[in-house]
Design a protein around this motif. Structure first.
Motif, PDB file in Angstrom:
ATOM      1  N   PRO A  93       0.829  -1.209   0.000  1.00  0.00           N
ATOM      2  CA  PRO A  93       0.000   0.000   0.000  1.00  0.00           C
ATOM      3  C   PRO A  93       0.863   1.258   0.000  1.00  0.00           C
ATOM      4  N   ASN A  94       0.509   2.222  -0.839  1.00  0.00           N
ATOM      5  CA  ASN A  94       1.293   3.465  -0.838  1.00  0.00           C
ATOM      6  C   ASN A  94       0.857   4.363   0.321  1.00  0.00           C
ATOM      7  N   LEU A  95       1.488   5.520   0.434  1.00  0.00           N
ATOM      8  CA  LEU A  95       1.261   6.387   1.595  1.00  0.00           C
ATOM      9  C   LEU A  95      -0.208   6.791   1.742  1.00  0.00           C
ATOM     10  N   SER A  96      -0.832   7.222   0.642  1.00  0.00           N
ATOM     11  CA  SER A  96      -2.233   7.668   0.720  1.00  0.00           C
ATOM     12  C   SER A  96      -3.134   6.519   1.151  1.00  0.00           C
ATOM     13  N   ALA A  97      -2.848   5.330   0.624  1.00  0.00           N
ATOM     14  CA  ALA A  97      -3.666   4.164   0.976  1.00  0.00           C
ATOM     15  C   ALA A  97      -3.499   3.836   2.462  1.00  0.00           C
ATOM     16  N   ARG A  98      -2.263   3.894   2.949  1.00  0.00           N
ATOM     17  CA  ARG A  98      -2.022   3.576   4.370  1.00  0.00           C
ATOM     18  C   ARG A  98      -2.714   4.589   5.279  1.00  0.00           C
ATOM     19  N   ARG A  99      -2.611   5.871   4.925  1.00  0.00           N
ATOM     20  CA  ARG A  99      -3.257   6.918   5.721  1.00  0.00           C
ATOM     21  C   ARG A  99      -4.775   6.690   5.779  1.00  0.00           C
ATOM     22  N   PHE A 100      -5.345   6.381   4.628  1.00  0.00           N
ATOM     23  CA  PHE A 100      -6.792   6.175   4.544  1.00  0.00           C
ATOM     24  C   PHE A 100      -7.193   4.951   5.379  1.00  0.00           C
ATOM     25  N   LEU A 101      -6.437   3.865   5.226  1.00  0.00           N
ATOM     26  CA  LEU A 101      -6.782   2.639   5.955  1.00  0.00           C
ATOM     27  C   LEU A 101      -6.666   2.838   7.463  1.00  0.00           C
ATOM     28  N   ALA A 102      -5.713   3.672   7.882  1.00  0.00           N
ATOM     29  CA  ALA A 102      -5.509   3.882   9.315  1.00  0.00           C
ATOM     30  C   ALA A 102      -6.680   4.633   9.951  1.00  0.00           C
ATOM     31  N   VAL A 103      -7.278   5.551   9.231  1.00  0.00           N
ATOM     32  CA  VAL A 103      -8.362   6.350   9.816  1.00  0.00           C
ATOM     33  C   VAL A 103      -9.723   5.856   9.324  1.00  0.00           C
ATOM     34  N   GLN A 104     -10.031   6.123   8.063  1.00  0.00           N
ATOM     35  CA  GLN A 104     -11.334   5.703   7.539  1.00  0.00           C
ATOM     36  C   GLN A 104     -11.468   4.175   7.559  1.00  0.00           C
ATOM     37  N   GLY A 105     -10.339   3.491   7.450  1.00  0.00           N
ATOM     38  CA  GLY A 105     -10.351   2.018   7.470  1.00  0.00           C
ATOM     39  C   GLY A 105     -10.730   1.451   8.821  1.00  0.00           C
ATOM     40  N   SER A 106     -10.781   2.292   9.842  1.00  0.00           N
ATOM     41  CA  SER A 106     -11.143   1.802  11.171  1.00  0.00           C
ATOM     42  C   SER A 106     -12.642   1.973  11.464  1.00  0.00           C
ATOM     43  N   VAL A 107     -13.367   2.573  10.525  1.00  0.00           N
ATOM     44  CA  VAL A 107     -14.812   2.749  10.737  1.00  0.00           C
ATOM     45  C   VAL A 107     -15.470   1.382  10.928  1.00  0.00           C
ATOM     46  N   LEU A 108     -16.263   1.248  11.956  1.00  0.00           N
ATOM     47  CA  LEU A 108     -16.984   0.007  12.282  1.00  0.00           C
ATOM     48  C   LEU A 108     -16.062  -1.200  12.503  1.00  0.00           C
ATOM     49  N   ALA A 109     -14.825  -0.940  12.880  1.00  0.00           N
ATOM     50  CA  ALA A 109     -13.918  -2.043  13.246  1.00  0.00           C
ATOM     51  C   ALA A 109     -13.657  -1.942  14.749  1.00  0.00           C
ATOM     52  N   LYS A 110     -14.131  -2.934  15.497  1.00  0.00           N
ATOM     53  CA  LYS A 110     -13.933  -2.885  16.959  1.00  0.00           C
ATOM     54  C   LYS A 110     -12.463  -3.115  17.292  1.00  0.00           C
ATOM     55  N   ALA A 111     -11.853  -3.998  16.550  1.00  0.00           N
ATOM     56  CA  ALA A 111     -10.421  -4.304  16.727  1.00  0.00           C
ATOM     57  C   ALA A 111      -9.978  -5.030  15.462  1.00  0.00           C
ATOM     58  N   VAL A 112      -8.683  -5.003  15.195  1.00  0.00           N
ATOM     59  CA  VAL A 112      -8.176  -5.675  13.987  1.00  0.00           C
ATOM     60  C   VAL A 112      -6.995  -6.575  14.364  1.00  0.00           C
ATOM     61  N   ALA A 113      -7.069  -7.838  13.925  1.00  0.00           N
ATOM     62  CA  ALA A 113      -5.943  -8.761  14.140  1.00  0.00           C
ATOM     63  C   ALA A 113      -5.402  -9.149  12.770  1.00  0.00           C
ATOM     64  N   TYR A 114      -4.147  -8.811  12.512  1.00  0.00           N
ATOM     65  CA  TYR A 114      -3.539  -9.185  11.234  1.00  0.00           C
ATOM     66  C   TYR A 114      -2.936 -10.580  11.354  1.00  0.00           C
ATOM     67  N   VAL A 115      -3.133 -11.385  10.331  1.00  0.00           N
ATOM     68  CA  VAL A 115      -2.482 -12.698  10.298  1.00  0.00           C
ATOM     69  C   VAL A 115      -1.446 -12.660   9.179  1.00  0.00           C
ATOM     70  N   ALA A 116      -0.186 -12.806   9.579  1.00  0.00           N
ATOM     71  CA  ALA A 116       0.918 -12.766   8.608  1.00  0.00           C
ATOM     72  C   ALA A 116       1.698 -14.076   8.710  1.00  0.00           C
ATOM     73  N   ASN A 117       2.152 -14.551   7.576  1.00  0.00           N
ATOM     74  CA  ASN A 117       2.852 -15.838   7.626  1.00  0.00           C
ATOM     75  C   ASN A 117       4.326 -15.708   7.244  1.00  0.00           C
ATOM     76  N   SER A 118       4.796 -14.500   7.093  1.00  0.00           N
ATOM     77  CA  SER A 118       6.205 -14.356   6.722  1.00  0.00           C
ATOM     78  C   SER A 118       6.783 -13.146   7.438  1.00  0.00           C
ATOM     79  N   TYR A 119       8.107 -13.143   7.492  1.00  0.00           N
ATOM     80  CA  TYR A 119       8.823 -12.046   8.135  1.00  0.00           C
ATOM     81  C   TYR A 119       8.426 -10.712   7.513  1.00  0.00           C
ATOM     82  N   SER A 120       8.395 -10.677   6.165  1.00  0.00           N
ATOM     83  CA  SER A 120       8.149  -9.396   5.487  1.00  0.00           C
ATOM     84  C   SER A 120       6.742  -8.874   5.749  1.00  0.00           C
ATOM     85  N   LYS A 121       5.754  -9.757   5.714  1.00  0.00           N
ATOM     86  CA  LYS A 121       4.358  -9.313   5.934  1.00  0.00           C
ATOM     87  C   LYS A 121       4.151  -8.890   7.386  1.00  0.00           C
TER      88      LYS A 121
END
Lengths: 125, 309
Positions: free
Chosen positions: A61-89
């Motif tokens: 995700p580029n900068l604008s996408a990350r900024r958007f996901l951090a704020v507007q992307g949290s609408v109606l999200a009580k909590a977020v758990a990321y599942v990553a399977n590699s060091y890079s992710k």
């Protein structure tokens, strides 16, 4: 409607948790982020859910996408758990949490079980 | 830990990236070949850091220097060929004046800069905003192979023999970033202490920024309360926040709440009065008025026109 799949993601609701899986796609920009959030909100309608977010196939995700996901992307999200399977992710998710600072409680896990455990307190009875 | 030659080369590249960042070259990017490599992951994180810093340092709000000392100046014609340069530009580009003249602009700037400039100027002049200069960020390709990031203004000039675009600006590394209102009015006797205090204020202002984003669902406490909560005084909070984020605290809080409300309006069937309440607006009429001011339509009209389902 309890399931949506589009070019960016696949998502469904089960046992009070919204399962969100990123699909591989090029150009993770603001337009993509807006469509991703729109799809999630249209599935949730007006109910807030804890979100299990599978980032194993996520792009960059580029900068604008990350900024958007951090704020507007949290609408109606009580909590977020990321599942990553590699060091890079895992590190990508860590970077996002630390620098872009999503407004919902967020953490990264290497297994779905651990992620669900984190989300458990946020599941409505 | 043993490191092979290839890894060593990658570490060198990362060190170069760090140097470029330290020089203020936020357009520099580390080339990632294997995203799963732990070493390359550091390079990728540095790319993100460069993006973040570039956004932070080069926000349009920090433009505004009208009386630039020793700026570069160059002109291009309608076909985007260089038709005039000053000595400063020749020095920066490290190319003789004669060679520079008639070169296409695309030869001296990066591909992304060229696309951005042509697009920006096209939009600007199509809308006939020819009287206002266009603010630009320009990455030049230098003869040495390095990239030089510059600020710039572009003015539209109509001459007897055609139309010209006149560019004027400074290299970013030379631009003094001024946030004077954050600094104490009287100089501390201990200069080091002043710098530490200044940095601490910035960190506190960033915490305020995050605090507001995390509390968009409720009314904003008074500025005095926020200032005390984050070890600032009200003056530093007001002036410093505006200097860092180019918007006053109260406006930032309102704008972000409206942006969140926008998402709910367009993508969910939630009643508008509930959305207004969820994002801490004191009453629906106030929310409706603020929304209309930002998006040009009342929330109900906006929902009628845009609700997807």
């Amino acid at each position: 409607m309890n399931y949506i799949k589009n070019e960016y993601s696949e998502l469904f609701i089960q046992d009070g948790v919204l399962f969100f899986k990123y699909l591989p796609f090029e150009n993770f920009d603001l337009a993509a982020a807006e469509k991703i959030v729109a799809a999630r909100l249209s599935l949730q309608r007006e109910i807030a859910f804890p979100v299990l977010c599978d980032v194993r196939q996520i792009g960059k995700p580029n900068l604008s996408a990350r900024r958007f996901l951090a704020v507007q992307g949290s609408v109606l999200a009580k909590a977020v758990a990321y599942v990553a399977n590699s060091y890079s992710k895992e590190k990508l998710a860590d970077f996002f949490i630390t620098v872009d600072q999503p407004t919902a409680p967020t953490a990264v896990f290497s297994t779905q079980e651990a992620a669900l455990q984190f989300l458990k307190p946020y599941v409505s009875e | 830990m043993s490191v092979n030659k290839k890894e060593l080369a990658k570490i060198d590249d990362i060190l170069e990236m760090i140097v470029q960042l330290a020089l203020g070259n936020f357009a520099y990017r580390y080339q990632v070949e294997n995203p799963e490599s732990e070493i390359e992951n550091i390079g990728e994180r540095l790319n993100y850091l460069a993006e973040e810093l570039g956004m932070f340092i080069s926000h349009p709000g920090v433009f505004g220097i009208k009386n630039m000392a020793d700026p570069y100046v160059f002109a291009v014609n309608e076909e985007f060929k260089i038709t005039g340069v000053n000595c400063r530009f020749v020095d920066l580009m490290q190319i003789p004046e004669k060679k520079l003249l008639e070169l296409p602009l695309s030869e001296v700037v990066t591909e992304s800069t060229y696309a951005a400039i042509t697009q920006q100027l096209k939009v600007h002049f199509e809308e006939e905003r020819t009287h206002t200069p266009v603010r630009l960020l320009i990455s030049f390709h230098l003869k040495s192979g390095n990239i030089l990031d510059c600020w710039g203004y572009c003015h539209f000039v109509k001459g007897a023999d055609g139309v010209y675009f006149l560019f004027r600006g400074l290299p970013i590394a030379e631009k003094e970033i001024k946030v004077p209102l954050l600094q104490p009015k009287t100089k501390s006797r201990n200069k080091e202490h002043s710098i530490i205090q200044y940095q601490a204020d910035i960190m506190n202002l960033r915490k305020v920024h995050q605090y507001i984003l995390s509390n968009l669902h409720q009314k904003l406490p008074s500025l005095n309360e926020i200032a005390r909560k984050f070890n600032l005084n009200e003056f530093k909070l007001k002036k410093g926040f505006k200097a860092l984020y180019q918007t006053p605290v109260v406006k930032f809080h309102r704008e972000k709440r409206l942006e969140m409300a926008y998402q709910m309006i367009v993508n969910t069937p939630t009643p508008l009065s509930v959305i207004a309440k969820n994002f801490g607006f004191m009453d629906y009429p106030y929310f409706s008025k603020a929304f209309k001011k930002k998006y040009g339509k009342s929330p109900s009209k906006f929902k009628d026109d845009n609700y997807i389902n």
